[in-house]
Design an enzyme around this catalytic site. Structure first.
Site, PDB file in Angstrom:
ATOM      1  N   GLU A 139     -51.244  -3.307   8.421  1.00 28.66           N
ATOM      2  CA  GLU A 139     -50.575  -4.279   9.285  1.00 28.66           C
ATOM      3  C   GLU A 139     -51.491  -4.872  10.347  1.00 28.66           C
ATOM      4  O   GLU A 139     -51.048  -5.624  11.202  1.00 28.66           O
ATOM      5  CB  GLU A 139     -49.369  -3.601   9.972  1.00 28.66           C
ATOM      6  N   ASN A 188     -34.600  -0.228  20.278  1.00 29.04           N
ATOM      7  CA  ASN A 188     -33.206   0.192  20.319  1.00 29.04           C
ATOM      8  C   ASN A 188     -33.011   1.398  21.233  1.00 29.04           C
ATOM      9  O   ASN A 188     -33.957   2.101  21.567  1.00 29.04           O
ATOM     10  CB  ASN A 188     -32.738   0.561  18.906  1.00 29.04           C
ATOM     11  N   ASP A 192     -29.891  -1.630  15.882  1.00 31.57           N
ATOM     12  CA  ASP A 192     -31.361  -1.522  15.803  1.00 31.57           C
ATOM     13  C   ASP A 192     -32.046  -2.862  15.996  1.00 31.57           C
ATOM     14  O   ASP A 192     -33.057  -3.154  15.377  1.00 31.57           O
ATOM     15  CB  ASP A 192     -31.793  -0.869  14.475  1.00 31.57           C
ATOM     16  N   CYS A 250     -35.000  11.319   2.209  1.00 34.63           N
ATOM     17  CA  CYS A 250     -36.226  11.068   1.433  1.00 34.63           C
ATOM     18  C   CYS A 250     -36.490   9.595   1.181  1.00 34.63           C
ATOM     19  O   CYS A 250     -37.628   9.197   0.956  1.00 34.63           O
ATOM     20  CB  CYS A 250     -36.154  11.797   0.087  1.00 34.63           C
ATOM     21  N   CYS A 285     -39.303   7.024   2.526  1.00 40.57           N
ATOM     22  CA  CYS A 285     -40.675   7.012   1.987  1.00 40.57           C
ATOM     23  C   CYS A 285     -40.684   6.936   0.464  1.00 40.57           C
ATOM     24  O   CYS A 285     -41.522   6.271  -0.126  1.00 40.57           O
ATOM     25  CB  CYS A 285     -41.444   8.259   2.420  1.00 40.57           C
ATOM     26  N   MET A 289     -47.272  14.570   3.264  1.00 40.09           N
ATOM     27  CA  MET A 289     -45.883  14.964   2.997  1.00 40.09           C
ATOM     28  C   MET A 289     -45.531  16.075   3.996  1.00 40.09           C
ATOM     29  O   MET A 289     -45.974  17.209   3.853  1.00 40.09           O
ATOM     30  CB  MET A 289     -45.762  15.465   1.557  1.00 40.09           C
TER      31      MET A 289
HETATM   32 CA    CA Z   1     -35.904   0.448  16.086  1.00 43.46          CA
END
Ligand code: CA
Length: 677
Positions: free
Chosen positions: A65, A256, A299, A600, A603, A641
């Site tokens: 990103e 949030n 959110d 789960c 991801c 993990m």
């Molecule tokens: Ca958030």
């Protein structure tokens, strides 16, 4: 340093001082975060000659990103797990790399992948914030560490994904973690020494301990719940800072509240969550605030990038700050005073509010949307626009950003929710199996577009629709171009004036990051990070188009360059061959499905259809045999993990395992191949 006044139709724009257009010095390109470069060697006429100059594989399938920073022909950027890299801009040769060695077991507390949005470069130092809450200064020439400070309490679920921002010789850094229950803040550190200068909290602490400031005293009165501070409050400022040196004001947005749902945490606006704030950069005192979503229950973080501009509004030149908010409304605020100037919806199908009060700027929340009952609402938590940066072009007077249209979310507040420091504190009930999911699936799928928006008229000028939901960050240039990548790996250039696509390149993996441009030895280059992941990528929600997970890379383009991209293959080509063929107990599989899609899926993908991370339907016998050790004892922590030992029981894990096996068996059947997603 020069200031220029450009007049385009009704819009008068004060261009910011451009120190050296040759480089990309600042995260937002200009001091005003325009992500605009006046460079025009690559333009609407020459762009057809644009080709790949070089690419470098970064050895990760996680989301990328970062905005690269470019100085004197060197590209400084970050990858997964906060790896920092310096590349020669001409050749792609790596000059140095730095690994802050983020403990992999922290992964549980990262809502949205092991991402980072880049470095700041200032006075010979490269600054990076890490997922485990450190701020590190590196030597710009060598990449060796000069200093490192822990900006957060390591015992709490804080993380950092934003790029630091340098303001007045201070490095400013925020943090993330509202989904897990923390108290948000930003901190200023001396750029030379790393010594803390000030800290500004975005939400009040325990009122029994007294208020740190007048701002916190005011905020505390807007929280009406019982002992809400025990869950931290939230308000994480996790992205989107901008600095105006003339006003000495630092602008940023907050996330949030914890939990997401007002019906669970208590009524009240919950200041300063889901809010745009301005603090004095020299002292950290609050100058003004504007809450975009008071009492947020959806959110709707207000952390989207902020762009400064000087615009003629109502016959007056106003210094403004602009934001395309997650909540679906585009805001124009006076950046000196915080005065609300205007807001308008930039997507259709908003179902949580009927509009924004034109006088106060307060959204008109629809009746009942924030009560404790299940409901289907748009936009969903990834927003009508998320962190992917927008660009402002001074010649068109338009802002360009990726818009997400018609996204939906089933919100089910968990009436039994109680703060638990060992798990997420979003407050969703994962056992809901009511009719709203079926209703959501029956609705038209959401769509994505590059949107050119006139912030004065508050209306769209053009929309370039793409075949996927998610578009990446945007760059605008003096060549009348807008560059943007997207989830299916296509990196494209559009004419800034009318949105006509004039060039594209297949990067072979989805793009979220914003491109940058600069010159070296007189030649203009464009650089972008390609790597699919983040919250949108990891969840792998169905019906969002053919998003393309893959190996992450950095790509650089120049006119007449002819390098070929050699993308190593990624993922599975055929259906799984189930390692276990014995039929699983349907009751247990059902329990496992609910657990999987609670714990789960963020991801490993909704319904166990994964993108960037292992698709568990393809698990080997060895993995299934050691399932409990991996999930509960953290046997694969080094791969990222984390252990779920504090959250799931042995019985829970057996049910998840049965579900994973059942999903493998289901998708292995040729008759169901078409329903694989
Ligand atoms: Ca958030």
């Amino acid at each position: 340093m020069r200031k220029q006044v450009l007049v385009f139709g009704a819009i008068l724009v004060m261009a910011p001082p451009v120190a050296t257009a040759e480089d990309w010095h600042l995260h937002g390109g200009t001091q005003t975060d325009w992500r605009f470069s006046p460079l025009d060697q690559i333009n609407e006429r020459t762009v057809s000659r644009l080709g790949l100059a070089w690419s470098m594989e970064l050895g990760t399938s996680r989301g990328l990103e970062a905005t690269p920073i470019v100085e004197d022909g060197v590209v400084y950027t970050t990858g997964a797990w906060n790896m920092v890299f310096a590349f020669d801009a001409r050749t792609g040769q790596m000059k140095w790399s730095y690994d802050p060695k983020v403990p992999r077991e922290r992964a549980y507390f990262f809502c949205c992948d092991v991402v980072n949005r880049g470095v700041a470069v200032h006075n010979g130092k490269v600054y990076v914030g890490t997922l485990d809450g450190r701020l590190i200064a590196l030597d710009q020439r060598t990449g060796t560490r000069i200093w490192s400070v822990q900006t957060t309490d390591p015992a709490k679920a804080y993380s950092i994904t934003a790029a630091p921002l340098v303001a007045n010789n201070r490095v400013i850094i925020g943090n993330a973690g509202s989904e897990y229950g923390v108290r948000g803040y930003i901190t200023a550190y001396d750029a030379e020494t790393g010594k803390q200068v000030w800290r500004f909290y975005t939400v009040p602490g325990d009122p029994n301990k007294g208020s740190e400031s007048k701002a916190m005293e005011i905020a505390a009165k807007t929280w009406h719940g019982k002992e809400w501070w025990k869950a931290g409050g939230g308000g994480s400022p996790w992205e989107g800072m901008s600095y105006d040196p003339d006003l000495d004001l630092l602008y940023f947005g907050s996330g949030n509240a914890s939990t997401w749902y007002r019906a669970l945490r208590g009524q009240g606006d919950g200041l300063y969550t889901a809010c745009i704030l301005a603090v004095k950069a020299s002292t950290g005192e609050l100058a003004w605030y504007f809450q975009t979503t008071p009492g947020d229950s959806f959110d709707y973080d207000a952390t989207q990038p902020l762009v400064q501009a000087n615009l003629m509004i109502g016959g007056r030149l106003r210094k403004v700050v602009l934001q395309a908010n997650k909540n679906g409304f585009f805001y124009v605020l006076d950046r000196q005073t915080g005065e609300f100037l205007s807001a308008a919806p930039f997507v259709s199908g908003i179902t949580w509010a009927s509009g924004v009060d034109p006088r106060t700027g307060r959204p008109i929340e629809l009746p009942g949307v924030a009560d404790a009952n299940p409901k289907l609402l748009s936009p969903e938590p990834n927003g009508a626009h998320n962190w992917n940066p927008m660009a402002f072009h001074p010649a068109t007077g338009l802002v360009y950003f990726p818009a997400r249209v018609g996204t939906q979310m089933v919100h089910v507040p968990d009436k039994k929710w109680k703060y638990d420091p060992n798990r997420d504190n979003v407050g969703i009930d994962g056992n809901y199996e009511g009719p709203l999911f079926a209703k959501m699936i029956s609705m038209p799928p959401p769509t994505g577009e590059l949107l050119a928006w006139d912030p004065v008229a508050q209306k769209a000028v053009w929309r370039a629709k793409y075949p996927v939901l998610d578009g990446g960050g945007v760059l605008a240039t003096g060549g009348n171009l807008v560059f943007q990548g997207r989830a299916d790996g296509i990196f494209a250039a559009f004419r800034a004036t009318d949105g006509e696509e004039v060039w594209q390149f297949d990067a072979a993996t989805g793009i979220m990051a914003p491109p940058v441009t600069y010159t070296v030895d007189g030649a203009q280059y464009v650089t972008v990070m390609a790597g699919w992941g983040g919250s949108a990528g990891l969840m792998n929600t169905p019906a969002v188009g053919a998003a393309k997970p893959g190996w992450g890379r950095i790509l650089t383009f120049a006119l007449d360059a002819k390098a070929a991209l050699k993308a190593p293959p990624f993922g599975h080509t055929g259906p799984p061959l189930p390692a276990i063929t014995a039929k699983q107990d349907p009751q247990i599989v059902h329990t496992g499905a609910l657990l999987f899609n609670s714990h789960c899926f963020t991801c490993h993908g909704l319904n166990a259809v994964a993108g960037p991370l292992p698709d568990l339907r393809y698990s080997t016998k060895e993995t299934l045999d050691s399932f409990a050790g991996i999930v509960l004892a953290g046997a694969r922590v080094s791969d990222g993990m984390p252990s779920f030992g504090k959250i799931l029981s042995v019985k829970d894990v057996e049910a998840i395992r049965a579900y994973v096996i059942a999903r493998a068996q289901e998708t292995a059947k040729p008759a169901q191949a078409s329903q694989r997603r």
